[in-house]
Design a protein around this motif. Structure first.
Motif, short mmCIF file in Angstrom:
data_model
loop_
_atom_site.label_atom_id
_atom_site.label_comp_id
_atom_site.label_asym_id
_atom_site.label_seq_id
_atom_site.Cartn_x
_atom_site.Cartn_y
_atom_site.Cartn_z
N UNK A 84 7.37 8.17 -2.72
CA UNK A 84 6.98 7.08 -1.83
C UNK A 84 5.57 7.41 -1.32
N UNK A 85 4.63 6.55 -1.65
CA UNK A 85 3.24 6.84 -1.28
C UNK A 85 2.68 5.77 -0.35
N UNK A 86 2.45 6.15 0.89
CA UNK A 86 1.77 5.32 1.88
C UNK A 86 2.34 3.89 1.93
N UNK A 87 3.65 3.82 2.05
CA UNK A 87 4.31 2.50 2.05
C UNK A 87 4.27 1.89 3.45
N UNK A 88 3.84 0.65 3.50
CA UNK A 88 3.84 -0.11 4.76
C UNK A 88 4.46 -1.48 4.50
N UNK A 89 5.25 -1.92 5.45
CA UNK A 89 5.84 -3.25 5.35
C UNK A 89 5.84 -3.90 6.72
N UNK A 90 5.27 -5.07 6.80
CA UNK A 90 5.22 -5.79 8.07
C UNK A 90 6.06 -7.05 7.99
#
Lengths: 293, 293
Positions: free
Chosen positions: A4-10
């Motif tokens: 998992x690499x630098x995962x962002x979820x808004x």
């Protein structure tokens, strides 16, 4: 196995997952620990490629966004509650998901027996208890022997007996070389299954601890065993739970996990409620009980 | 079929299902589910009963007038199809994805090695097959009973009518599925589908008449406007295919036959095909971007 690499979820203005990176090698077992809303389920859904997100997730080298099918073929997923056609037969469900996972010649009874559901193949899903549905979901997740298991608070909807049995089933798998990524609220589950615990808060990773250190960190070091007459045990459990102590029945008494500085609080509550205490003892350090962060 | 070996222990291979295999699996599941559901039974019985009623009424009013009697029967059945088939297809399509999303089934299904396009196409094919069965049973029972009673039937006309009804059903199913992927709740999707049905069946006819009167539309403009509505396309194509004439439609029908002649089949076919493909393609595009929860 999972990167998992630098995962962002808004979701709108809310950052459900914020810049999370994590590496889970083959055979490792990682628990995602955090309060409701910490981002555990969202991160799991990103790993499954169910949500659009920033960053990158690879499973067995396959990017879940561009090579979702092979990535998910490597994953067996068990949700919090099995959501599927309630009218479908248990055996039919196993066969259906076997086809979707390209598993030929599946022996339904063997699959069901492997999760303790032998003899239930003829039932409809709606006839199964919550614990049995979770076992069925686990059986389906194991179809085709995937090297990764992803579990999302799988014991949250189970009673104490069902939870213990399910954790016992999972702990056998954790040592079988499969990679495990699971979200949990419960110390007993984490202790039994995880090698590493990733702490999540408001979508961010705030630290990583061992399962043993988690209990210390939470202050959940003491278990109070209170002996009560059988007439009042049920009421005592209700009263304690209503006041925030995760009490449960154990033989002739009630087990109450308590923070080290609150050992007397359950006794005081029972006294206030005029529930007679026959005896009590401190069972010492334990991380085997239910605790919510 | 793709085989995965990367990231697996030596000698281990996992197969990834193909698009066609997954579409077939989902379609068969959807077909079984539809056939066992109440809507299928009710629509089929209702359709067959109304069809028989229309057939008897037309036959009786023709006084046993042979083929001309059957022409009236066909016209009656065309009007019946115009009412029943779009409603059936729109509501079936609207209920499918939105309902699965609401019940949490979509997340579980998409966590398997299956793509969104495969799920959408599988559901489309399965529901399309259920609708075909419903149409064949409905119209087939009409034709069968009329033939058994000794009334005149034209097998080819019935085949045309069934085929065009199926084309109309596929177009309306596409529209219903578009409503389903756009709506968060099944009730909203089905409500939208019923509103669309009312608009296509009643409002568009009234709008066409009002437009003709108020705007003094030229005959070719009137035909062009009629071709926008898939129900009008079905009606014109059915009458043209069965009677080779559009006289009953008045000046617009006469104009269409005079102007386009044998090309009318192509024009009607292209219009109906556009109603099948465009909403389905749009539904696939929306579905691929939306979260399954």
């Amino acid at each position: 196995m999972i990167t998992i690499e630098r995962v962002s979820k808004r979701f709108g203005k809310t950052a459900a997952v914020d810049d999370v990176s994590l590496d889970i090698p083959a055979g490792d077992s990682v628990a995602l620990w955090g309060t409701n809303g910490a981002g555990k389920t969202t991160l799991i859904r990103c790993v499954l490629g169910l949500l659009r997100f920033r960053g990158r997730v690879r499973v067995g080298g396959f990017d879940v966004r561009t090579r979702g099918k092979p990535a998910r073929r490597l994953i067996g997923y068990v949700p919090q509650e099995l959501g599927f056609y309630d009218d479908l037969g248990v055996a039919a469900a196993v066969r259906y998901f076997a086809r979707l996972r390209a598993v030929d010649g599946v022996e339904v009874e063997k699959v069901l027996a492997s999760v303790g559901l032998e003899g239930h193949g003829g039932k409809r899903i709606r006839e199964l208890s919550g614990g049995m549905k979770q076992r069925l979901a686990l059986g389906i997740a194991l179809l085709g022997d995937p090297p990764v298991l992803v579990l999302d608070e799988v014991t949250a909807s189970l009673d104490a007996c069902g939870r213990e049995a399910f954790i016992a089933l999972l702990s056998g798998l954790a040592g079988s070389g499969k990679s495990l990524l699971f979200a949990s609220h419960r110390v007993d589950e984490v202790t039994a299954l995880a090698r590493r615990v990733v702490l999540l808060e408001k979508g961010r990773v705030t630290g990583e601890v061992s399962p043993q250190d988690l209990g210390v960190r939470l202050g959940a070091q003491t278990v109070l065993h209170i002996t009560l007459h059988d007439r009042v045990r049920g009421r005592a459990i209700d009263v304690l739970r209503a006041r925030g102590f995760p009490a449960r029945l154990n033989g002739v008494g009630v087990l109450v996990p308590v923070p080290a500085v609150q050992k007397v609080a359950p006794l005081r509550i029972l006294a206030e409620e005029r529930i007679d205490i026959e005896d009590f003892e401190l069972l010492g350090a334990s991380t085997h009980e239910e605790h919510r962060p | 079929m793709t085989t995965i070996t990367a990231g697996l222990s030596s000698g281990m291979r996992l197969r990834v299902p193909t698009l066609s295999a997954n579409v077939l699996s989902v379609a068969l599941r959807e077909l079984r589910e539809a056939v066992r559901s109440r809507w299928f039974l009710l629509y089929t019985l209702g359709f067959a009963a109304l069809g028989l009623g229309v057939s008897y009424a037309s036959s009786a009013s023709a006084g046993g007038a042979g083929l001309s009697g059957f022409g009236r029967t066909t016209a009656g059945l065309v009007n019946l199809v115009l009412l029943v088939v779009p409603l059936m297809a729109l509501t079936a399509g609207a209920g499918t994805i939105a309902s699965d999303r609401e019940r949490g089934m979509l997340v579980y299904l998409l966590s398997q090695p299956v793509s969104r396009l495969e799920v959408l196409l599988g559901k489309y094919v399965g529901l399309g097959a259920a609708l075909l069965a419903c149409i064949c049973l409905g119209l087939g029972s009409c034709a069968g009973i009329l033939a058994w009673k000794g009334d005149a039937t034209r097998p080819l006309s019935m085949v045309w009518l069934a085929g065009l009804s199926f084309g109309l059903a596929l177009g309306m199913l596409s529209v219903g599925m578009l409503a389903s992927v756009l709506a968060r709740k099944a009730s909203v999707a089905v409500g939208t589908a019923i509103f669309l049905w009312l608009a296509l069946v009643f409002v568009s006819d009234l709008a066409l008449m009002a437009g003709t009167m108020a705007l003094k539309l030229r005959i070719e403009e009137l035909l062009a406007m009629a071709l926008v509505n898939p129900l009008q396309v079905f009606k014109m194509w059915s009458l043209h295919a069965i009677d080779s004439s559009l006289d009953v439609l008045g000046p617009a029908g006469l104009y269409a036959v005079d102007e386009y002649g044998g090309r009318l089949h192509l024009i009607f076919g292209a219009c109906l095909m556009a109603w099948v493909v465009a909403p389905l393609a749009l539904a696939a595009a929306v579905f691929s971007r939306r979260a399954p929860v």
